[in-house]
Write an enzyme that holds these catalytic residues in place. Structure first.
Site, PDB file in Angstrom:
ATOM      1  N   HIS A 190      -3.618  -4.146  -5.305  1.00 19.80           N
ATOM      2  CA  HIS A 190      -3.936  -3.449  -3.801  1.00 19.80           C
ATOM      3  C   HIS A 190      -5.354  -3.785  -3.395  1.00 19.80           C
ATOM      4  O   HIS A 190      -6.169  -3.183  -3.883  1.00 19.80           O
ATOM      5  CB  HIS A 190      -3.349  -2.115  -3.674  1.00 19.80           C
ATOM      6  N   GLU A 249      -7.025  -1.827  -6.333  1.00 19.15           N
ATOM      7  CA  GLU A 249      -6.489  -0.879  -7.230  1.00 19.15           C
ATOM      8  C   GLU A 249      -5.408  -1.832  -7.974  1.00 19.15           C
ATOM      9  O   GLU A 249      -4.689  -2.386  -7.273  1.00 19.15           O
ATOM     10  CB  GLU A 249      -5.750   0.194  -6.125  1.00 19.15           C
ATOM     11  N   SER A 290       0.880  -1.236   0.016  1.00 20.66           N
ATOM     12  CA  SER A 290      -0.055  -0.041   0.049  1.00 20.66           C
ATOM     13  C   SER A 290       0.797   1.195  -0.026  1.00 20.66           C
ATOM     14  O   SER A 290       0.272   2.152  -0.206  1.00 20.66           O
ATOM     15  CB  SER A 290      -0.791   0.048   1.033  1.00 20.66           C
ATOM     16  N   ASN A 341      -5.062   5.758  -0.630  1.00 20.77           N
ATOM     17  CA  ASN A 341      -4.349   6.096   0.615  1.00 20.77           C
ATOM     18  C   ASN A 341      -3.604   7.361   0.120  1.00 20.77           C
ATOM     19  O   ASN A 341      -3.435   8.098   1.316  1.00 20.77           O
ATOM     20  CB  ASN A 341      -2.847   4.938   0.768  1.00 20.77           C
TER      21      ASN A 341
END
Length: 312
Positions: A168, A180, A147, A218
């Site tokens: 991800h 992702e 991440s 994130n």
């Protein structure tokens, strides 16, 4: 000589044709039996893929297998509310697609996809992929569930940069719909398409992103969490009021401090420290004294019983 040239040409043409063809991913190797790895293994097995989950010890793998079985029981209670027989059959079928191993090199020889979900340490990841690169078949795609680390830096430890991408997932994997997919400058379109198809086969909704710090979620979420901490550090609002405000005002299921405790303060600190190192002038990536203090005191959130809040 002409015959040899012709054979070489045929081989080159057939290999380039194979390179352009999407890979139907059937056999998956998941490295890392923690929460994320077990979750990825579960959804892959539940959707008919043959899955091998790999970790360092049999003890870890036993815990992973039990957590998968428990999770499947919870999932099937909702899926087959009035059909206990169907629930039992689904669990049995899913578990029949699933096995474990402590030897990654031995199990990747027939895999289509390796998904890594181990510790967020570039050196450790590079060492793992460098080793697996020698044993995995040429067609196999490698993916990291990182991440916070650049996918390019991990891919560079292998000779298959074109067959390497980010995949991800979000926690808890069986519940969260999003994946992702990270495409580096070297990731081939075929690899990207294969990872997209695989994500859809898992029942997930894929989004794509370039290899940029934090990808999409994130990159937006961590600065928001850090700004919440700074707001509290400045004494402008209490953490309780900030949490209530974001839940009721923005419609978020959790407030920022509740989410930080859930994710783990050490994880958040690790991400922000890494980004600050790369871009020290960016105020969004500035470290927090309070966060550093809590981590130093081993108050990491829910997993230790105390973070911004107490859970004992």
């Amino acid at each position: 000589m002409a015959s040899a040239c012709h054979q070489l040409l045929v081989r080159c043409m057939s290999s380039s044709a194979a390179a352009g063809k999407k890979l139907a991913i059937k056999h998956v190797t998941v490295i890392g039996g923690g929460l994320m790895g077990a979750g990825i293994a579960q959804v892959a097995a539940a959707t008919g893929h043959t899955v091998v989950l790999v970790d360092q010890t049999e003890d870890i793998l036993k815990k992973s297998a039990k957590s998968i079985e428990d999770s499947l029981k919870r999932v099937t209670k909702k899926m087959f509310a009035d059909k206990p027989e169907a629930a039992s059959q689904f669990i049995t079928k899913t578990l029949s697609n699933f096995s474990t191993s402590t030897d990654p090199a031995a199990v990747v020889h027939s895999t289509d996809l390796v998904v890594e979900a181990i510790v967020e340490n570039l050196e450790v990841k590079n060492e793992l992929f460098k080793k697996l690169d020698k044993f995995a078949p040429e067609h196999a795609i490698f993916a990291s569930n990182t991440s916070s680390l650049p996918i390019t830096d991990i891919a560079n430890s292998t000779t298959r940069q074109d067959r390497f991408g980010g995949l991800h997932f979000f926690n808890p994997v069986p519940m969260m719909k999003l994946v992702e997919i990270i495409k580096t400058p070297m990731t081939s379109q075929t690899t990207f398409d294969s990872l997209t198809d695989f994500s859809k086969a898992l029942g997930k909704i894929p989004v794509s992103c370039k290899d940029t710090p934090g990808f999409i979620v994130n990159r937006l979420l961590v600065p928001y969490l850090m700004e919440s901490v700074r707001l509290y550090e400045r004494g402008h609002a209490s953490k309780e009021d900030i949490d209530v405000a974001m839940k009721l005002g923005a419609g978020y299921p959790m407030g920022p401090f509740e989410l930080l405790d859930y994710v783990g303060l050490d994880t958040s600190k690790y991400i922000i420290d890494g980004w600050h190192q790369v871009d020290p002038e960016n105020p969004l990536f500035a470290p927090s004294e309070l966060l550093n203090k809590l981590v130093a005191e081993k108050k990491l959130g829910k997993k230790t019983g105390e973070g911004f809040y107490k859970y004992r």
